[in-house]
Scaffold this active site. Sequence first.
Site, short mmCIF file in Angstrom:
data_model
loop_
_atom_site.label_atom_id
_atom_site.label_comp_id
_atom_site.label_asym_id
_atom_site.label_seq_id
_atom_site.Cartn_x
_atom_site.Cartn_y
_atom_site.Cartn_z
N LEU A 1 -9.49 -0.19 16.51
CA LEU A 1 -10.20 -1.43 16.20
C LEU A 1 -10.23 -1.65 14.69
O LEU A 1 -10.83 -0.89 13.94
CB LEU A 1 -11.63 -1.38 16.75
CG LEU A 1 -11.77 -1.00 18.23
CD1 LEU A 1 -13.24 -0.94 18.62
CD2 LEU A 1 -11.02 -1.99 19.12
N LYS B 1 0.85 -1.19 0.00
CA LYS B 1 0.00 0.00 0.00
C LYS B 1 0.89 1.24 0.00
O LYS B 1 1.98 1.23 0.55
CB LYS B 1 -0.92 0.00 1.22
CG LYS B 1 -1.86 -1.20 1.28
CD LYS B 1 -2.68 -1.20 2.56
CE LYS B 1 -3.56 -2.43 2.64
NZ LYS B 1 -4.33 -2.49 3.92
N ASP C 1 5.83 1.34 14.75
CA ASP C 1 4.58 1.25 15.51
C ASP C 1 4.82 1.14 17.01
O ASP C 1 3.90 1.30 17.80
CB ASP C 1 3.76 0.05 15.02
CG ASP C 1 2.66 0.45 14.06
OD1 ASP C 1 2.21 1.61 14.14
OD2 ASP C 1 2.25 -0.38 13.24
N ARG D 1 6.25 2.08 7.04
CA ARG D 1 5.71 1.61 8.30
C ARG D 1 6.46 0.33 8.66
O ARG D 1 6.46 -0.64 7.90
CB ARG D 1 4.22 1.32 8.19
CG ARG D 1 3.64 0.82 9.51
CD ARG D 1 2.28 0.19 9.34
NE ARG D 1 1.77 -0.31 10.62
CZ ARG D 1 0.82 -1.23 10.74
NH1 ARG D 1 0.29 -1.77 9.66
NH2 ARG D 1 0.42 -1.63 11.93
N GLU E 1 -2.42 6.91 9.57
CA GLU E 1 -1.04 6.50 9.80
C GLU E 1 -0.12 6.93 8.67
O GLU E 1 1.05 7.28 8.90
CB GLU E 1 -0.99 4.98 10.00
CG GLU E 1 -1.67 4.51 11.26
CD GLU E 1 -2.15 3.07 11.19
OE1 GLU E 1 -1.66 2.25 11.98
OE2 GLU E 1 -3.03 2.79 10.34
#
Length: 398
Positions: free
Chosen positions: A210, A16, A150, A93, A382
């Site tokens: 979530l 992505k 993260d 990420r 994010e």
Amino acid sequence: MSDVLLVLNAGSSSIKFALYEAHTEPTADHLICEGGIGSLGHRPHFKVVNSDGSTRYDTYLPEGTSHDDAMAVLIGWIETTFPEHRLSAVGHRVVHGGALFDGPVDVTPEVIAQLRAFDRLAPLHQPHNVSAIEALAKLHPSLTQIACFDTAFHHRLPEVATAFALPRELTEQGVRRYGFHGLSYEYIAGRLPDVAGQAVADGRVVVAHLGAGASMCAMLRCRSIATTMGFTALDGLMMGSRCGELDPGVVLYLLEEKSMTAREIEDLLYRESGLLGVSGISDDMRTLLASDDPHACEAIELFVYRIARELGSLAAALGGLDALVFTGGIGEHASEIRRRVCEQAAWLGVTLDPDANARLSGAGRISAPDSKVSAWAIPTDEDLMIARHVWRLADGGR
């Protein structure tokens, strides 16, 4: 020629991306386009949408396209489509930074070797995160790459919140609670003053991220003081296909009585459990909410129960609760899940406004005006958080 920043999130079957203008610190308005290449290993689908949601590019790649091939296709498409832009830096990420990294870092061969040491601690993500860095380094050796973690947002957790009751030598070797979804929590912490007001941002807040992966974070003055995920991203809440909190004795039982291998147990706990395992239907909450199958209902009930249990625990760590925030795919879009969680949190002082909850689109309050504890839903971003880190660390911040 103007500079652009590329944000990458590489997974087991997808890459992505989001592309941002880089002439100033990025905001949502600086997004040029986003998308990805999905279904790698099957029939790869490459789709790009503009910042307004309109489709810019949509095609299929040949079967057998590898992650490295897909990376080359993506970079080639960007360079061909935007000849007026120069790709100045790329932000990745990276799920696990362990105790080594408390913030974004320029990627070097030494950093890559350190990140590889965490592959076994985040098998769904870390190997693919790092492979994307390596693939891009082969394509563009001189391109600045920034790893954004993260785990970093939780790096300053109180020591008592990171410790397991294990022999000290294991703790000293890094067996401790790290926490995850930090890029999401960092973004929400930055949005809280604007959405909920400075008084809420300065207070005792629990954020529930979530989605397919799920966790919760207790924040005091927008700093993490406790979180549900631990040594790995397997702990805590029930997730799409991950089990969440589990008695370690179950693992011993599977090893000794069921003769399962470590790899088989890994597959069971990471890929075959959670909503998928309990329902036997799907790991997608939308599918389960639309189903009248009793096993789907049981999976939803357990999902909400685990959130409510952890909410009580995090409120205890905070010494009370001033606000509850929902984010992530389920948290942002599943009003039914928000409703059930808020109803189970009534004892904490949460009073839901059913109409506000049902009609909410975007960020806003979903609790009643007289609720002692306010409740909110705030979309996370994010990618934008990574873009900002990259801009600050790369050319824009120097």
